[in-house]
Design a protein around this motif. Structure first.
Motif, PDB file in Angstrom:
ATOM      1  N   ALA A   1       0.838  -1.199   0.000  1.00  0.00           N
ATOM      2  CA  ALA A   1       0.000   0.000   0.000  1.00  0.00           C
ATOM      3  C   ALA A   1       0.879   1.258   0.000  1.00  0.00           C
ATOM      4  O   ALA A   1       0.589   2.228  -0.690  1.00  0.00           O
ATOM      5  N   GLY A   2       1.965   1.219   0.780  1.00  0.00           N
ATOM      6  CA  GLY A   2       2.887   2.356   0.822  1.00  0.00           C
ATOM      7  C   GLY A   2       3.971   2.158  -0.226  1.00  0.00           C
ATOM      8  O   GLY A   2       4.703   1.168  -0.190  1.00  0.00           O
ATOM      9  N   ILE A   3       4.086   3.082  -1.184  1.00  0.00           N
ATOM     10  CA  ILE A   3       4.957   2.794  -2.331  1.00  0.00           C
ATOM     11  C   ILE A   3       6.154   3.735  -2.406  1.00  0.00           C
ATOM     12  O   ILE A   3       6.852   3.783  -3.430  1.00  0.00           O
TER      13      ILE A   3
ATOM     14  N   VAL B   1      11.915   2.921  -9.718  1.00  0.00           N
ATOM     15  CA  VAL B   1      11.284   1.864 -10.509  1.00  0.00           C
ATOM     16  C   VAL B   1      10.094   2.388 -11.323  1.00  0.00           C
ATOM     17  O   VAL B   1       9.876   2.003 -12.467  1.00  0.00           O
ATOM     18  N   ILE B   2       9.336   3.293 -10.705  1.00  0.00           N
ATOM     19  CA  ILE B   2       8.072   3.731 -11.313  1.00  0.00           C
ATOM     20  C   ILE B   2       8.311   4.753 -12.430  1.00  0.00           C
ATOM     21  O   ILE B   2       8.961   5.770 -12.203  1.00  0.00           O
TER      22      ILE B   2
ATOM     23  N   VAL C   1       0.700   2.132 -16.762  1.00  0.00           N
ATOM     24  CA  VAL C   1      -0.089   2.347 -15.540  1.00  0.00           C
ATOM     25  C   VAL C   1       0.493   1.496 -14.412  1.00  0.00           C
ATOM     26  O   VAL C   1       0.805   0.318 -14.609  1.00  0.00           O
ATOM     27  N   TRP C   2       0.662   2.113 -13.240  1.00  0.00           N
ATOM     28  CA  TRP C   2       1.129   1.402 -12.050  1.00  0.00           C
ATOM     29  C   TRP C   2       0.021   1.428 -11.004  1.00  0.00           C
ATOM     30  O   TRP C   2      -0.595   2.465 -10.780  1.00  0.00           O
ATOM     31  N   THR C   3      -0.201   0.297 -10.361  1.00  0.00           N
ATOM     32  CA  THR C   3      -1.179   0.281  -9.272  1.00  0.00           C
ATOM     33  C   THR C   3      -0.514  -0.247  -8.004  1.00  0.00           C
ATOM     34  O   THR C   3       0.380  -1.092  -8.055  1.00  0.00           O
ATOM     35  N   SER C   4      -0.958   0.290  -6.867  1.00  0.00           N
ATOM     36  CA  SER C   4      -0.464  -0.180  -5.567  1.00  0.00           C
ATOM     37  C   SER C   4      -1.494  -1.140  -4.978  1.00  0.00           C
ATOM     38  O   SER C   4      -2.493  -1.463  -5.619  1.00  0.00           O
ATOM     39  N   ALA C   5      -1.242  -1.576  -3.753  1.00  0.00           N
ATOM     40  CA  ALA C   5      -2.207  -2.444  -3.065  1.00  0.00           C
ATOM     41  C   ALA C   5      -3.014  -1.652  -2.038  1.00  0.00           C
ATOM     42  O   ALA C   5      -3.555  -2.224  -1.088  1.00  0.00           O
ATOM     43  N   ALA C   6      -3.085  -0.314  -2.244  1.00  0.00           N
ATOM     44  CA  ALA C   6      -3.835   0.523  -1.300  1.00  0.00           C
ATOM     45  C   ALA C   6      -5.250  -0.027  -1.118  1.00  0.00           C
ATOM     46  O   ALA C   6      -5.937  -0.300  -2.093  1.00  0.00           O
ATOM     47  N   GLY C   7      -5.651  -0.191   0.098  1.00  0.00           N
ATOM     48  CA  GLY C   7      -7.004  -0.675   0.386  1.00  0.00           C
ATOM     49  C   GLY C   7      -7.106  -2.181   0.508  1.00  0.00           C
ATOM     50  O   GLY C   7      -8.020  -2.698   1.146  1.00  0.00           O
TER      51      GLY C   7
ATOM     52  N   ASP D   1      -0.081   7.867  -9.060  1.00  0.00           N
ATOM     53  CA  ASP D   1       0.173   9.063  -9.860  1.00  0.00           C
ATOM     54  C   ASP D   1       1.668   9.392  -9.757  1.00  0.00           C
ATOM     55  O   ASP D   1       2.120   9.936  -8.751  1.00  0.00           O
ATOM     56  N   PRO D   2       2.459   9.043 -10.798  1.00  0.00           N
ATOM     57  CA  PRO D   2       3.923   9.208 -10.708  1.00  0.00           C
ATOM     58  C   PRO D   2       4.325  10.659 -10.472  1.00  0.00           C
ATOM     59  O   PRO D   2       5.318  10.927  -9.791  1.00  0.00           O
ATOM     60  N   SER D   3       3.546  11.618 -10.984  1.00  0.00           N
ATOM     61  CA  SER D   3       3.924  13.024 -10.810  1.00  0.00           C
ATOM     62  C   SER D   3       3.664  13.477  -9.375  1.00  0.00           C
ATOM     63  O   SER D   3       4.391  14.296  -8.822  1.00  0.00           O
ATOM     64  N   ALA D   4       2.633  12.907  -8.730  1.00  0.00           N
ATOM     65  CA  ALA D   4       2.313  13.300  -7.346  1.00  0.00           C
ATOM     66  C   ALA D   4       3.135  12.504  -6.339  1.00  0.00           C
ATOM     67  O   ALA D   4       3.292  12.917  -5.195  1.00  0.00           O
ATOM     68  N   GLY D   5       3.651  11.369  -6.746  1.00  0.00           N
ATOM     69  CA  GLY D   5       4.471  10.564  -5.844  1.00  0.00           C
ATOM     70  C   GLY D   5       3.666   9.679  -4.906  1.00  0.00           C
ATOM     71  O   GLY D   5       4.160   9.232  -3.883  1.00  0.00           O
TER      72      GLY D   5
END
Lengths: 308, 308
Positions: free
Chosen positions: A64-66, A74-75, A80-86, A303-307
């Protein structure tokens, strides 16, 4: 039977059986990296490939924390990159419920006993039935916790940034009204994000307003609670106790005062443990594979730009 | 404002504030025994009046098990008597959920630790998420337990005498099919009544079919489990563990092998403790006062000729 339109997913760096099953359940086929459209990764950034084939349009990360993935560079913005948030909210909520129940029902002292001290413990075992529990920072974990509390006939006060009513809560307050709850609720679950505004959210002033039977459960970040003020309250017995899966400092050093307190329960940041990580991740991955196949928006897009 | 038609209730032998509040909430007024239509008793039979005025048409006793009241010769056939059967199911279910979670999530060894052993504990903390739990004897307590299990995404197999589907359970089996579950479920909650047919319901043959991570929770009667067979399984590590609020023998004698096992959790028959008894009883009393006022049938009426 392999369908030509089935999404081609590479699962790495190991073929975890739970996640593999989730991918197949969602109609995906497992392929080597060179043939993949999607990549599902079940370990940290250290083992991640230094370059991905252009065919890879989506990468699912296991946490969840990336931040570590950004730090590792890496990103990228080519896919498209997805995390395990939630994904882990249910597991963390389960741990939270265990900590709250163990505290309120005096489990630690019963576990320490080596004889049948019913007369002594009977008046010291409490109940959640009919009590009021405040969830400070009622996001995914808090929402997953509410059904357990409702099963115990608890009145839930949810605190969220906006104060928009949370389903199942008796009352939802916006974050600027957090000050109202300390004398109003019986027990407190800390589930807020760690920001400069939430640092020492629970300090001496808040602890002083709680009752002698109040328990605090922290499963968010250690810094949300002022550890020194908490230990003072626990030593004085001015609150019922504290159950902490996160601490400040963390790891909690050997010999720290918290280790010795009978009304403190410490678990070492294991609310979402490694044992069950991929078992719980599997459902999240399956849902995203199905969305990927259907061309729908994915869950927990980074969101790679927002981090984040 | 006292309404002439409000039911006149005597609360004895002490005016417990939770129960008093419940009586008033239901529209009752508290009166001395000589003026009472109804009596609500919050202690054992030792302090019960040797004679009741003829005006008393109803007596509410505070316990679910009322054998001691029959033994004391208190219960007569001149009026309606009600027990607290069913009133405490929620509280016992809450204790059951705590025991099951503490076992599956390895709380005892974490409580015993005096240092931050994350690497060691992380792989040993389990989860209920996605597991199957069998409730053997799924009556009031089992039904109150199901919402907690559903919150943990558990598949519930309920065993009842008749096998009539239990709401919230994935599957309900009749008692004659109990033999099917031992290899099928991950964890087992024993909530069946104690009869000659249920004695040693869990013995060596049943334990042998369970998995190495299976937990057994017994909150019914100690004799439902063969203690010697259980201790053998726990010592061998052939099951995950056992969490017992009831034991055989009970009280569990000092020095018994169960006290020393790291995979056994013992609480001394405190699932429905004295502390919370009247708080939980209050709702049951309030409901019966309201029914009494309305002339409706009361809940948990005792049959003096049948002895229960």
């Amino acid at each position: 039977m392999t369908d030509a339109s089935a999404p081609r997913i590479h699962l790495g760096p190991v073929e975890d059986p739970h996640v593999a099953d989730g991918i197949r359940r969602a109609g995906g086929v497992l392929v080597p990296l060179a043939e993949a459209e999607g990549v599902v990764w079940v370990q940290g950034p250290e083992t991640f490939p230094s370059a991905l084939p252009d065919s890879v349009r989506w990468v699912q990360l296991p946490f969840a924390g990336i931040e570590p993935w950004f730090d590792a560079g890496v990103i990228d913005d080519k896919r498209v990159w997805t995390s395990a948030a939630g994904a882990y909210a249910g597991n963390v909520a389960e741990h939270t419920m265990m900590l709250l129940l163990a505290g309120v029902r005096s489990l630690p002292e019963q576990l320490a006993a080596q004889s049948w001290r019913k007369e002594e413990f009977d008046p010291r075992v409490g109940t959640l039935q009919g009590s009021t529990v405040a969830i400070i920072g009622c996001g995914g974990i808090g929402r997953a916790l509410i059904p357990y509390l409702v099963a115990s006939k608890v009145k839930v006060i949810a605190i969220t940034r906006s104060g928009t009513p949370v389903e199942g809560a008796s009352e939802t307050l916006s974050a600027d009204r957090t000050g109202e709850i300390w004398s109003k609720a019986d027990h407190f679950v800390i589930a807020a994000p760690s920001t400069s505004a939430t640092r020492h959210l629970v300090g001496k002033a808040e602890l002083d307003q709680m009752s002698e039977s109040s328990w605090i459960v922290n499963i968010a970040r250690g810094t949300l609670v002022d550890t020194d003020a908490l230990v003072d309250a626990l030593e004085a017995g001015s609150i019922g106790g504290a159950a902490l899966d996160v601490t400040d400092p963390e790891p909690l050093p050997d010999g720290h005062r918290l280790w010795k307190l009978p009304n403190a329960i410490i678990t070492p940041h294991v609310a979402n443990p490694a044992t069950t990580l991929t078992r719980v991740l599997a459902d999240h991955v399956a849902a995203n594979v199905a969305r990927f196949a259907a061309g729908d928006d994915l869950t927990a897009v980074i969101d790679p730009s927002a981090g984040y």
